[in-house]
Design an enzyme around this catalytic site. Sequence first.
Site, PDB file in Angstrom:
ATOM      1  N   GLY A 239       0.877  -1.175   0.000  1.00  7.10           N
ATOM      2  CA  GLY A 239       0.000   0.000   0.000  1.00  7.10           C
ATOM      3  C   GLY A 239       0.909   1.218   0.000  1.00  7.10           C
ATOM      4  O   GLY A 239       1.566   1.500   1.008  1.00  7.10           O
TER       5      GLY A 239
ATOM      6  N   GLY B  88       0.002   4.332  -0.465  1.00 12.08           N
ATOM      7  CA  GLY B  88      -0.824   5.538  -0.322  1.00 12.08           C
ATOM      8  C   GLY B  88      -0.200   6.472   0.704  1.00 12.08           C
ATOM      9  O   GLY B  88       1.021   6.502   0.877  1.00 12.08           O
TER      10      GLY B  88
ATOM     11  N   GLY C 215       1.533   4.458   3.711  1.00  9.15           N
ATOM     12  CA  GLY C 215       2.595   3.586   3.202  1.00  9.15           C
ATOM     13  C   GLY C 215       3.780   4.378   2.675  1.00  9.15           C
ATOM     14  O   GLY C 215       4.937   4.078   3.002  1.00  9.15           O
TER      15      GLY C 215
ATOM     16  N   ASP D 114       1.836  -1.603  -4.667  1.00 10.29           N
ATOM     17  CA  ASP D 114       0.462  -1.079  -4.704  1.00 10.29           C
ATOM     18  C   ASP D 114      -0.215  -1.627  -5.956  1.00 10.29           C
ATOM     19  O   ASP D 114       0.458  -2.035  -6.912  1.00 10.29           O
ATOM     20  CB  ASP D 114       0.460   0.454  -4.727  1.00 10.29           C
ATOM     21  CG  ASP D 114      -0.847   1.043  -4.188  1.00 10.29           C
ATOM     22  OD1 ASP D 114      -0.855   1.585  -3.067  1.00 10.29           O
ATOM     23  OD2 ASP D 114      -1.882   0.954  -4.917  1.00 10.29           O
TER      24      ASP D 114
ATOM     25  N   ARG E 142     -10.461   5.942   6.619  1.00  6.34           N
ATOM     26  CA  ARG E 142     -11.757   6.496   7.047  1.00  6.34           C
ATOM     27  C   ARG E 142     -12.066   7.807   6.336  1.00  6.34           C
ATOM     28  O   ARG E 142     -11.165   8.554   5.987  1.00  6.34           O
ATOM     29  CB  ARG E 142     -11.691   6.830   8.550  1.00  6.34           C
ATOM     30  CG  ARG E 142     -11.822   5.658   9.431  1.00  6.34           C
ATOM     31  CD  ARG E 142     -12.180   6.095  10.846  1.00  6.34           C
ATOM     32  NE  ARG E 142     -11.077   6.672  11.571  1.00  6.34           N
ATOM     33  CZ  ARG E 142     -11.203   7.293  12.741  1.00  6.34           C
ATOM     34  NH1 ARG E 142     -12.406   7.437  13.279  1.00  6.34           N
ATOM     35  NH2 ARG E 142     -10.165   7.774  13.374  1.00  6.34           N
TER      36      ARG E 142
ATOM     37  N   ARG F  55     -13.506   3.332  12.504  1.00  7.49           N
ATOM     38  CA  ARG F  55     -12.516   2.386  11.969  1.00  7.49           C
ATOM     39  C   ARG F  55     -13.191   1.039  11.690  1.00  7.49           C
ATOM     40  O   ARG F  55     -12.835   0.332  10.751  1.00  7.49           O
ATOM     41  CB  ARG F  55     -11.372   2.202  12.967  1.00  7.49           C
ATOM     42  CG  ARG F  55     -10.529   3.466  13.162  1.00  7.49           C
ATOM     43  CD  ARG F  55      -9.487   3.262  14.240  1.00  7.49           C
ATOM     44  NE  ARG F  55      -8.631   4.435  14.432  1.00  7.49           N
ATOM     45  CZ  ARG F  55      -8.864   5.396  15.313  1.00  7.49           C
ATOM     46  NH1 ARG F  55      -9.924   5.352  16.092  1.00  7.49           N
ATOM     47  NH2 ARG F  55      -8.038   6.424  15.431  1.00  7.49           N
TER      48      ARG F  55
ATOM     49  N   ASN G 163     -11.505  -4.216   4.146  1.00  7.63           N
ATOM     50  CA  ASN G 163     -10.080  -4.324   4.465  1.00  7.63           C
ATOM     51  C   ASN G 163      -9.658  -5.744   4.830  1.00  7.63           C
ATOM     52  O   ASN G 163      -8.499  -6.112   4.648  1.00  7.63           O
ATOM     53  CB  ASN G 163      -9.692  -3.316   5.558  1.00  7.63           C
ATOM     54  CG  ASN G 163      -9.604  -1.905   4.979  1.00  7.63           C
ATOM     55  OD1 ASN G 163      -9.737  -1.711   3.776  1.00  7.63           O
ATOM     56  ND2 ASN G 163      -9.386  -0.924   5.839  1.00  7.63           N
TER      57      ASN G 163
ATOM     58  N   HIS H 275      -7.218  -0.048  19.218  1.00  4.22           N
ATOM     59  CA  HIS H 275      -6.996   1.226  18.530  1.00  4.22           C
ATOM     60  C   HIS H 275      -8.360   1.789  18.157  1.00  4.22           C
ATOM     61  O   HIS H 275      -8.928   1.459  17.137  1.00  4.22           O
ATOM     62  CB  HIS H 275      -6.160   0.972  17.274  1.00  4.22           C
ATOM     63  CG  HIS H 275      -5.852   2.211  16.507  1.00  4.22           C
ATOM     64  ND1 HIS H 275      -5.328   3.340  17.090  1.00  4.22           N
ATOM     65  CD2 HIS H 275      -5.977   2.507  15.185  1.00  4.22           C
ATOM     66  CE1 HIS H 275      -5.149   4.269  16.163  1.00  4.22           C
ATOM     67  NE2 HIS H 275      -5.550   3.790  15.003  1.00  4.22           N
TER      68      HIS H 275
HETATM   69  N1  NAD Z   1      -3.061   1.833  12.682  1.00  2.02           N
HETATM   70  C1  NAD Z   1      -3.157   3.147  12.635  1.00  2.02           C
HETATM   71  O1  NAD Z   1      -2.872   3.815  13.609  1.00  2.02           O
HETATM   72  C2  NAD Z   1      -3.573   3.834  11.356  1.00  2.02           C
HETATM   73  C3  NAD Z   1      -3.351   5.207  11.170  1.00  2.02           C
HETATM   74  C4  NAD Z   1      -3.704   5.794   9.954  1.00  2.02           C
HETATM   75  C5  NAD Z   1      -4.313   5.021   8.954  1.00  2.02           C
HETATM   76  N2  NAD Z   1      -4.544   3.715   9.206  1.00  2.02           N
HETATM   77  C6  NAD Z   1      -5.135   2.851   8.184  1.00  2.02           C
HETATM   78  O2  NAD Z   1      -4.156   2.546   7.197  1.00  2.02           O
HETATM   79  C7  NAD Z   1      -4.807   2.246   5.955  1.00  2.02           C
HETATM   80  C8  NAD Z   1      -4.189   3.065   4.836  1.00  2.02           C
HETATM   81  O3  NAD Z   1      -4.461   4.437   5.026  1.00  2.02           O
HETATM   82  P1  NAD Z   1      -3.943   5.507   3.948  1.00  2.02           P
HETATM   83  O4  NAD Z   1      -4.295   6.829   4.495  1.00  2.02           O
HETATM   84  O5  NAD Z   1      -2.545   5.217   3.559  1.00  2.02           O
HETATM   85  O6  NAD Z   1      -4.905   5.162   2.715  1.00  2.02           O
HETATM   86  P2  NAD Z   1      -4.619   5.450   1.169  1.00  2.02           P
HETATM   87  O7  NAD Z   1      -5.920   5.301   0.463  1.00  2.02           O
HETATM   88  O8  NAD Z   1      -3.855   6.713   1.009  1.00  2.02           O
HETATM   89  O9  NAD Z   1      -3.643   4.253   0.751  1.00  2.02           O
HETATM   90  C9  NAD Z   1      -4.053   2.934   0.694  1.00  2.02           C
HETATM   91  C10 NAD Z   1      -3.348   2.306  -0.501  1.00  2.02           C
HETATM   92  O10 NAD Z   1      -3.614   0.912  -0.497  1.00  2.02           O
HETATM   93  C11 NAD Z   1      -3.637   0.530  -1.859  1.00  2.02           C
HETATM   94  N3  NAD Z   1      -4.272  -0.771  -1.996  1.00  2.02           N
HETATM   95  C12 NAD Z   1      -5.590  -1.103  -1.925  1.00  2.02           C
HETATM   96  N4  NAD Z   1      -5.758  -2.419  -2.150  1.00  2.02           N
HETATM   97  C13 NAD Z   1      -4.511  -2.940  -2.354  1.00  2.02           C
HETATM   98  C14 NAD Z   1      -4.032  -4.240  -2.637  1.00  2.02           C
HETATM   99  N5  NAD Z   1      -4.860  -5.287  -2.751  1.00  2.02           N
HETATM  100  N6  NAD Z   1      -2.700  -4.383  -2.809  1.00  2.02           N
HETATM  101  C15 NAD Z   1      -1.838  -3.347  -2.709  1.00  2.02           C
HETATM  102  N7  NAD Z   1      -2.256  -2.092  -2.438  1.00  2.02           N
HETATM  103  C16 NAD Z   1      -3.571  -1.884  -2.264  1.00  2.02           C
HETATM  104  C17 NAD Z   1      -4.415   1.637  -2.540  1.00  2.02           C
HETATM  105  O11 NAD Z   1      -4.212   1.638  -3.936  1.00  2.02           O
HETATM  106  C18 NAD Z   1      -3.837   2.857  -1.843  1.00  2.02           C
HETATM  107  O12 NAD Z   1      -2.743   3.404  -2.564  1.00  2.02           O
HETATM  108  C19 NAD Z   1      -6.301   2.529   6.199  1.00  2.02           C
HETATM  109  O13 NAD Z   1      -6.975   1.337   6.513  1.00  2.02           O
HETATM  110  C20 NAD Z   1      -6.288   3.460   7.407  1.00  2.02           C
HETATM  111  O14 NAD Z   1      -7.490   3.401   8.124  1.00  2.02           O
HETATM  112  C21 NAD Z   1      -4.187   3.105  10.368  1.00  2.02           C
END
Ligand code: NAD
Length: 314
Positions: A7, A9, A12, A32, A81, A87, A94, A174
């Site tokens: 990922g 995004g 990542g 990705d 989100r 979440r 997810n 979380h």
């Molecule tokens: N644990 C924590 O404290 C915390 C904090 C922030 C965000 N998050 C979570 O992290 C996740 C990512 O958030 P983000 O802001 O980076 O989202 P984002 O949309 O910016 O990035 C997610 C990426 O995942 C990619 N993706 C989707 N399906 C895929 C697959 N099968 N294989 C490879 N890549 C794939 C998408 O193309 C996208 O680029 C979300 O679930 C968010 O809720 C968790």
Amino acid sequence: MKVTVIGAGNVGATAAECVARLDVAQEVVMVDIKEGMPQGKALDMMESGPIHGFDTRITGTNDYGPTENSDVCIITAGLPRSPGMSRDDLLAKNTEIVGGVTEQFVEGSPDSTIIVVANPLDVMTYVAYEASGFPTHRVMGMAGVLDTGRFRAFIADALDVSIRDVQALLMGGHGDTMVPLPRYTTVGGIPVTQLLDDDTIDNIVERTKGAGGEIVDLMGTSAWYAPGAAAAEMTEAILKDNKRILPCAAYCDGAYDLHDLFIGVPVKLGTDGVEEIIEVELSSDERDSLEASAEHVHGNLEDLERLREEGEIG
Ligand SMILES: NC(=O)c1ccc[n+]([C@@H]2O[C@H](COP(=O)([O-])OP(=O)(O)OC[C@H]3O[C@@H](n4cnc5c(N)ncnc54)[C@H](O)[C@@H]3O)[C@@H](O)[C@H]2O)c1
């Protein structure tokens, strides 16, 4: 040392950049499904290497070949989100993403350690654990490092002191049920309870619990700078065998009388992943809050089971 980030995004790409800037890995690979995007971000980051002064080689890919023989994998693939979403609302979608990417990744890196970031965090960590077939100590979730980071930042701000002197402990899932522990929070070794009054501490605790939502409301999507930095800090502890004591979502089956779930607890983090769960003494109120948080995580795991039985999740 090789790190894969699945990922590329917001979280990542930030995690990949933070790992590179820590200069703890020879190679960082971003995967990705979006074609060109991880390759483009990797190139951009590589070109910042001479300016920041890191030697880490960063590449982007849409398949898992280049991830082979990774030491650590950070899983951020998944939906984030939007305003009004919890979440937990991300559960079904997810689960499919996290389960799928984990299976593909572990084929080429059977001896790695996995750090899950995708939400709902505690359940997605369980999903990655099941899909990987790894022992529990090599799978964990990132939340506590972020949540304590937020807690510490608010305390430093309230006291007008250096963030470097604030140490904090926070446990539980979380989400809104997380359990910040002011009793185990110190500023330069001084318990924060001697420096701030109860009302101020209560307000900081409440702000910490809602800190993710505060950012979602402002930006329309969830945070990435602190989450990416937190995942990188955990990666560094594993790669350098630092034996850091950090709050992570670790598998508990007996610790704190909790059973068969991943949830935030203080752990020793080193080459073997979660090398130890540290059990601290809890007051009856703190224990009640931790149990309520664990119940919430178990509820999500039951929802996951139900969705699987109904065929909503493969
Ligand atoms: N644990 C924590 O404290 C915390 C904090 C922030 C965000 N998050 C979570 O992290 C996740 C990512 O958030 P983000 O802001 O980076 O989202 P984002 O949309 O910016 O990035 C997610 C990426 O995942 C990619 N993706 C989707 N399906 C895929 C697959 N099968 N294989 C490879 N890549 C794939 C998408 O193309 C996208 O680029 C979300 O679930 C968010 O809720 C968790």
